[in-house]
Structures are given as C-alpha cells and as structure tokens.
Scaffold this active site. Sequence first.
Site, PDB file in Angstrom:
ATOM      1  NE  ARG A  72     -32.132 -12.924  45.671  1.00  0.00           N
ATOM      2  CZ  ARG A  72     -33.178 -12.714  44.890  1.00  0.00           C
ATOM      3  NH1 ARG A  72     -33.213 -13.253  43.672  1.00  0.00           N
ATOM      4  NH2 ARG A  72     -34.189 -11.984  45.303  1.00  0.00           N
TER       5      ARG A  72
ATOM      6  CG  HIS B  66     -30.531 -10.038  38.942  1.00  0.00           C
ATOM      7  ND1 HIS B  66     -30.037 -10.111  40.224  1.00  0.00           N
ATOM      8  CD2 HIS B  66     -31.809 -10.458  39.021  1.00  0.00           C
ATOM      9  CE1 HIS B  66     -30.991 -10.532  41.043  1.00  0.00           C
ATOM     10  NE2 HIS B  66     -32.078 -10.750  40.332  1.00  0.00           N
TER      11      HIS B  66
END
Length: 313
Positions: free
Chosen positions: A233, A281
């Site tokens: 993350r 991502h």
Amino acid sequence: MKILLPDTMPLDPTLPEGWEAVVVDARAEIPAAHHDAAALVVWGSSRRHLASAAVDLPQLRLVQSLAAGVEGILAAGFADDVVVATGAGLHSRTVSEHALAVLLALVRRLPEAREAQERHEWSDELGGLQPLHPEGRLTTLLGARVLIWGFGSIGQTLAPMLQGLGAQVRGAARSAGTRAGVEVIAEADVPAALPGTDVLVNILPATERTAGIVGREVLAALPDHAILVNVGRGATVDQVALREALEAGTLGAAGLDVTEPEPLPSGDPLWDAPRLLITPHGAGGRPVGADERIAANLRALVEGGEVLHPAAR
C-alpha cells in the site's frame, strides 16, 4: 436467498440450492428490489454503493470482498453480525508476477535501456562485458539477499520465484518462524536485517501501525545499492524520504505499484525521481479463483462452517 454480484467483472459462482445471483451496479446505491439480499460481493465498489449496502440490506449476512484490503468496507459501517471476508490469496500469483517483473526491470536496467533506445543509442554501459557483481550496483538476482516485509500469501508465492532465480529470501512478519519453507524474522528484527539486504519487497497493508513505516530510518539503513519494491500500500512508504534517498544516491532504485494518493498527481515531484519505476496499481486488478471463493464462503454460510479469510472487526 439472494447474492448481489458487482458488474465490474464477470462472475459465475456455483450457488447453494435456493440461492439466486443478481448483478448490480457497483457504483450506485442498491436498488430497492434487492434490499432482501443476504450476501454481497464487492469489487471496485464505490463508497456510495457500500454505504447503501450497510444501511439498506437488513438481511445481509456476508460481504465477500475480492480485494485483500477491506479498509473501505469496514469503514462503511456494516452491522457487527455481518461477516466481512477478504479476498486474501486471490491476487497472490498476479501481484507476485508483477513484483518480479518490476524487480527484474530495475536489476537489468530496462528503463535505462528503453531511454537509450529512444535516443537510438547502443549503450556500452548497459551491454557488452559486465562484472556479475559490480561494486555499488545490483545487476543480478543470483546471490541477492531479499527481504519480503509482509510475508502473507503474496510473499509466500513470490519467495520461490525469487529463489528459483538464485536469490536468498527471508520474510518479515509480526512473529518469527518458518513459513512455506522460508525463514521469517520478527518485525522487531527488521532494522538489524536492513544493512544486509539487497532487495526490500514491501507487501505491508495500510494500517495505523504501518503508516510511513518505510521512512528515512529504514531507507538509510539499506545499502546504497539496494532496491525497494512496493506492491503493498502506498501509505506505508514515506514518499518524500524515498525521493530524497534516490536523489542523494543512497538508494539504488525503487519500483512502486502503489502511491499515496492514487492516482499520483501529475505535478508530484516523485514522478521525476531518478531510478524510479512507477506502475499505476496494476499488480492485482484481476482476482484468480473468485468464483470458487464466493461459492465456498456461501456454503460455509449456509452450512454453519468457517468462512475463509474473515476480516478482523
């Protein structure tokens, strides 16, 4: 009984007898006709959708996420008796594949080779006779000392891939031991391990405890030739400290598939940091085995069994 499936990907789980599947818009409120749903599958769902589900589905018993992280789902405020199941394991192979691709691209200097190609330049620095282990640079995974911080399903999938390429792999987790045949050190021992680490792969979740955990102290403890790869993350990395380390040459290279925020603003100076590869991502985004996970947890719900990968509430 009814299960609501998102329209963000094709799904066709095998349902228990008496169950009906309905596809709904994952970015809109739940239609009144489906407020009787007992289960909800979440994938790419908006806050509006989740808020509606938390308020408008009084018979809801299970929320099945197809993502490993469920912070947004938990924040929506579902009742305590609603089981929230994570998608842990559904992205292990794809994220591992991406992490390996990013790492190999940095180790073998593919971004620099691409830049040389755009200049129509045959670079003697990038090709020809090369030492296997040059001073001050990591150019092969043969003998590379890799530490995977956050040694869950993804880390345990990635580790043998790296070992197959000759790397020496250890994991780091809250407690020490051996997992999937790999030595795992306790997080408390990570600082002592960093000076002997050539590659740090970060697969940590975003929590209060991990916010900015890969910061100045961690980056300074790594050797100057070390490579950081983050497929966990974005919030776990201090991006200002990372940029400064790359600019100062105290970190060899970095690959980020996640940033804070996302998307990374076009004017963020991180884009221009040297020896940094950013992907948007893209490591996950395609759950593998979603239908089987949904079916298994519905059976557990019906039969009173244990739901796979329940989130801590």
